[in-house]
Write an enzyme that holds these catalytic residues in place. Structure first.
Site, mmCIF file in Angstrom:
data_model
loop_
_atom_site.group_PDB
_atom_site.id
_atom_site.type_symbol
_atom_site.label_atom_id
_atom_site.label_comp_id
_atom_site.label_asym_id
_atom_site.label_seq_id
_atom_site.Cartn_x
_atom_site.Cartn_y
_atom_site.Cartn_z
ATOM 1 N N ARG A 220 12.816 -0.703 -14.339
ATOM 2 C CA ARG A 220 11.873 0.325 -14.759
ATOM 3 C C ARG A 220 12.522 1.676 -15.042
ATOM 4 N NH1 ARG A 220 6.782 -1.322 -10.832
ATOM 5 N NH2 ARG A 220 6.418 -3.257 -11.946
ATOM 6 N N HIS B 289 6.991 4.460 -14.283
ATOM 7 C CA HIS B 289 6.800 3.121 -14.837
ATOM 8 C C HIS B 289 6.853 3.179 -16.360
ATOM 9 C CE1 HIS B 289 5.049 -0.734 -15.736
ATOM 10 N NE2 HIS B 289 5.124 -1.059 -14.463
ATOM 11 N N GLY C 116 -5.345 -0.976 2.480
ATOM 12 C CA GLY C 116 -4.829 -1.690 1.311
ATOM 13 C C GLY C 116 -4.090 -2.928 1.783
ATOM 14 N N LEU C 117 -3.121 -3.374 1.005
ATOM 15 C CA LEU C 117 -2.411 -4.601 1.388
ATOM 16 C C LEU C 117 -1.765 -4.475 2.762
ATOM 17 C CD1 LEU C 117 -0.683 -5.810 -1.878
ATOM 18 C CD2 LEU C 117 -2.572 -6.868 -0.647
ATOM 19 N N ALA C 118 -1.050 -3.355 3.005
ATOM 20 C CA ALA C 118 -0.354 -3.218 4.284
ATOM 21 C C ALA C 118 -1.350 -3.029 5.426
ATOM 22 C CB ALA C 118 0.625 -2.043 4.222
ATOM 23 N N GLY C 119 -2.320 -2.146 5.236
ATOM 24 C CA GLY C 119 -3.262 -1.841 6.314
ATOM 25 C C GLY C 119 -4.181 -3.004 6.633
ATOM 26 N N ARG D 154 12.130 1.073 -7.174
ATOM 27 C CA ARG D 154 11.456 -0.185 -6.855
ATOM 28 C C ARG D 154 11.498 -1.117 -8.055
ATOM 29 N NH1 ARG D 154 6.681 -2.930 -7.091
ATOM 30 N NH2 ARG D 154 5.594 -1.505 -8.471
#
Lengths: 638, 262
Positions: free
Chosen positions: A332, A268, A44-47, A437
């Site tokens: 949230r 959320h 994903g974004l991090a990997g 978050r």
């Protein structure tokens, strides 16, 4: 054997801490980099950003994903945007303010030094993604556009229509594919990590199952990065994709990596409500909608009129009423709890009574339908498809749902776990979000870890660690392979009568009921009695048809549910031990007028759990948190 | 949300593995909620199959929000089913009539071999991307994001092309199984932005060459791809790709991967 939790957070002025740390890191000279190999689990974004940057530096990278293509990773589904302290709007934003908002938003349960670094590199992320061709929204003059998001009073969120996660992921993915083309990154698709291999106390490889052939493979490397995402699917119904699982992180946990703050899950506030028994997942409506949408319920209990027939003075715009300074942009956890209170009072809408309205009538009157469609068109269409209702003509119905998980494997400032050589990035680690978050901060963290942190910290590890040559014929690999194979054959041989999903749903109901938006001692204790019973029945009565030697989706799901059953128990224990409310962790016994009541005297720490063996209680360790820059204060959004 | 229920007869393509023969098998989907998605309807059929000890129908899916591009098969001859600009995961049962008989088959193309049942292997798309579907921007030294202005109209058009989810419906809908819409969307996205200019010619040449090498058919501009595309990627992208390719062919040879003497 307890591992000392050394955060390795730098001392001294926070503004220069990362620069100084980078200078102190050991370097690997360019000719030696190609002698080192790194495994990245998850793309994903991090990997993907980690694999791309490490490949670009010259390391030999092997990247693994469970999907048929890295472009399917669930980062793709993030909608609203990514924060960065660019101050392009001249509204007073700064690195320090983003840092401040994030520490406060995380309810003072994040590590200051990590959050400051995240805020610091946020501006680089935008530069990097734009350079890679991510088509962010722009103003007519060609400059980048911004919008505001929950928990912030400045406009610092960059976005690409309602598909920001998609565009960022495709950006990071294409950079990784460039490295594949260059031969520095080797991609393995449809592989699920089923164990971590440790040699001489260091992470040296992984065992994966080839999901197409069932083959069990061993892969060795000098270091391992886990970037496998979050675990919200423990709730069965969540906004996570169907294949999101805790498995990779959990197997590492069982090999000695501490698991931190598992009870910190984010609910959320704006999801499409549950519609029926067969529902498989929940769909998020971007938080950005709260920029223009107004949240309300009827003032009268049991008012079943069509929303368009309820006059203005009979509506309760409760977020604007209770939180005048943040209004509909309250964070949230706060917005979710308020929705729950209104529904608990009997003022919820929808047949279930478990929904509130998100109304665009005023915004359409003010800006016109075209402007609203330009801002949120794809979200409105998605809502229409799922519910069969047109949100341009009547308010949307929304309800909170499990979304992002702030808990994860414990890591120090270098993103290294308690196992040397095992690094953890993105949602899979616990580090930067505290107990709650804020919107548009997960994309930021994934890319910060992959592009701007790991390339330095991994280099420091490889440059400063003596690593023997290891091959997959080593005993540690053979015994891990054997363990994986015997667990699979155990699952296949149960041949019981209940489907995997039925167990998953049963666990999910308990998690949502007792470890969801509100938790209390009695409920958590009940969950801790129920979960072991489900687990026991699972291992005696699950039915997995077919064969383990080729594609078998039920087997994949069964392995993941087995891990969720263990994680669920730990989440409840963690929630039970934390006798305070903070962010998304809301213990009903600890509140003031419906707001979370933190206990800084006793709980200003990270709880990191150590696995001690099958069916043995895990041991809770503490990393004390200190706040030298943002002083501990009660969060107020009123 | 209607709360109504319907009954369906499904004829589903079952194929054990890539080398096995496949056939259509009939199943009854009973008491299906109109509010369920098509995949949730299949989940319910699968739960019944598993309860009987049979193997469930394999299909690719993940986000179920219409954005990851994993899902997709053919319903009554149409990729992703009858609704315009909708993936099967976002196709809801209220769009079907009680008593309907539906034929469900995998996307069919030589370059997309069947893995099992409704799952196909689309990794050819990844190889097309790695043949130039990127901008070479090394990490860590990018200039300020506002240093290069991009007119809003260009950014918007690039975004419209970039929104392709790579599901492969365009290939399945095309009588030649051409991947022109997919490839052209990526070429367009980057050709429209200032960042994409340096490698523009190499990109067009290499990506088109890879598309051909993967065994996708030629584009004859019938437009079936555009009609089937869940993200409304436009046919104009293909025209742009053709222009990019011809302009590049006239002036440039494909990049030699080994590089210069240095």
């Amino acid at each position: 054997m307890a591992h000392k939790l050394d955060s390795k957070a730098p001392t001294g002025p926070i503004e220069s801490a990362w620069e100084k740390t980078k200078f102190d890191y050991k370097l690997v000279n360019p000719a030696n980099k190609r002698k080192h190999s790194v495994i990245v689990v998850g793309t994903g974004l991090a990997g993907a950003s980690a694999a791309a940057s490490l490949g670009e530096l010259g390391y030999k990278v092997k990247a693994f994903c469970v999907h048929e293509s890295p472009r399917r990773a669930h980062s793709v589904a993030a909608q609203g945007g990514i924060n960065a302290a660019k101050n392009y709007q001249n509204d007073g934003d700064s690195t320090y303010r983003l840092f401040y908002d994030t520490v406060k938003g995380g309810d003072f349960r994040a590590r200051e030094a990590n959050v400051y670094r995240l805020a610091e590199v946020s501006a680089n992320i935008i530069d990097q993604m734009v350079a890679q061709g991510v088509p962010f929204a722009r103003e007519y003059g060609g400059t980048l556009a911004n919008r505001s998001f929950g928990g912030a009073q400045v406009s610092r969120t960059f976005y690409a229509r309602g598909q920001t996660g998609q565009q960022l992921l495709l950006g990071a993915y294409s950079e990784m594919m460039r490295q594949v083309d260059a031969g520095t990154v080797e991609l393995r698709y449809r592989r699920e990590m089923l164990d971590l291999v440790i040699v001489d106390g260091k992470a040296r490889g992984i065992i994966v199952r080839n999901l197409l052939t069932g083959e069990i493979e061993s892969h060795e490397a000098d270091a391992v990065v886990i970037a496998s995402g979050g675990y919200s699917n423990v709730f069965f119904l969540s906004t996570n994709a169907m294949n999101c699982a805790v498995t990779a992180a959990w197997k590492a946990h069982k090999r000695g990596a501490y698991f931190a703050n598992p009870c910190y899950t984010q609910i959320h506030p704006t999801c499409i409500p549950v519609h029926g028994e067969n529902q498989s997942k929940l769909t998020l409506m971007s938080e950005s909608l709260r920029n223009d949408g107004r949240v309300w319920v009827p003032k009268a209990v049991g008012d079943k009129r069509h929303p368009n027939d309820i006059p203005e003075n009979e509506r309760d715009y409760y977020l604007e009423r209770v939180y005048p300074s943040f209004g509909n942009l309250a964070p949230r956890d706060v917005a979710s709890r308020q929705a729950k209170y209104r529904c608990d009072e009997g003022r919820g809408v929808n047949e279930s009574g478990k929904a509130v309205y998100l109304d665009f009538a005023d915004a359409i009157k003010r800006l016109g339908e075209d402007k609203i469609s330009e801002r949120y068109g794809n979200l409105f269409e998605m809502y229409d498809k799922i519910t069969g209702q047109n949100p341009y003509k009547q308010p949307m119905m929304i309800y909170p749902a499990p979304h992002y998980t702030m808990g994860g494997l414990w890591v120090d400032y270098n993103l290294e776990s308690t196992i040397p050589g095992l690094f953890v990035a993105g949602e899979a680690n616990f580090s930067d979000h505290g107990a709650n978050r804020l919107g548009a901060s997960a994309l930021m963290q994934g890319l910060a870890d992959g592009y701007f942190v790991l390339p330095y910290t991994l280099g420091n590890y490889l440059g400063g660690t003596k690593l023997e040559k290891v091959s997959t014929t080593h005993d540690a690999f053979k015994s891990a392979e054997h363990g994986v194979k015997s667990e699979i054959s155990k699952l296949m041989n149960i041949k019981g009568s209940r489907t995997v999903d039925s167990f998953h749903k049963e666990l999910g109901n308990i998690m949502w009921e007792y470890c969801g938006m509100g938790r209390n001692e009695a409920g958590l204790k009940k969950a801790l009695q129920e979960i072991p019973k489900i687990k026991e029945e699972f291992w005696q009565n699950v039915r997995i048809p077919g064969d383990a030697n080729y594609l078998n989706v039920e087997l994949e799901k069964a392995g993941r549910v087995a891990d969720f059953l263990e994680l669920g128990e730990l989440m409840c224990r963690d929630a039970l031990e934390r006798n305070e409310s903070c962010g998304g962790h809301f213990r009903e016994e600890y509140q003031v007028d419906g707001e979370a009541k933190r206990d800084d005297a006793n709980f200003c720490h990270v709880a990191a759990w150590e696995y001690t063996g099958d069916n043995k209680p895990e041991v809770r360790h503490k990393e004390e948190l200190t706040f030298e820059n943002v002083h501990l204060a009660t969060r107020s959004y009123k | 949300m209607s709360g109504k229920h319907i009954n369906l007869t499904l004829k589903v393509w079952r194929q054990k593995g890539p080398k096995d023969d496949g056939k259509l098998v009939e199943y009854q989907a009973k008491n299906v909620s109109e509010d369920a998605s098509f995949l949730e309807m299949l989940d319910a059929v699968n739960e019944e199959l598993v309860s009987k000890g049979d193997e469930p129908i394999a299909f690719d899916h993940d986000c179920r929000e219409g954005i990851c591009g994993a899902c997709g098969f053919v319903i009554d001859g149409e990729a992703h089913g009858p609704m315009k600009s909708t993936t099967v995961c976002q196709l809801h049962m209220r769009n079907f009539n009680d008593g309907a008989v539906l034929t469900i088959e995998p996307f069919r193309a030589q370059a997309f071999p069947v893995i099992k049942d409704l799952m196909v292997n689309r990794s050819a798309f990844d190889r097309i991307i790695s043949a130039g579907g990127y901008i070479s921007a090394n990490v860590g030294n990018a200039v300020d994001a506002n240093a290069n202005l991009v007119p809003k109209a260009d950014a918007d058009e690039a975004m419209s092309s970039a929104t392709c989810i790579g599901c492969g419906a365009c290939v399945a809908a095309c009588k030649n199984a051409s991947a022109a819409l997919f490839t052209s969307a990526k070429i367009s996205h980057m050709a429209l932005l200032p960042q994409g200019q340096v490698e523009r010619k190499d990109r067009a040449l290499r990506m088109v060459a890879q598309m051909d090498a993967e065994g996708f058919g030629a584009c004859t501009t019938t437009g079936a791809c555009e009609a089937a595309c869940p993200k409304e990627i436009q046919l104009t992208n293909i025209s742009r790709m053709n222009r990019e390719f011809f302009a590049a062919s006239a002036t440039k040879r494909p990049k030699h991967k080994d590089g210069g003497a240095g």
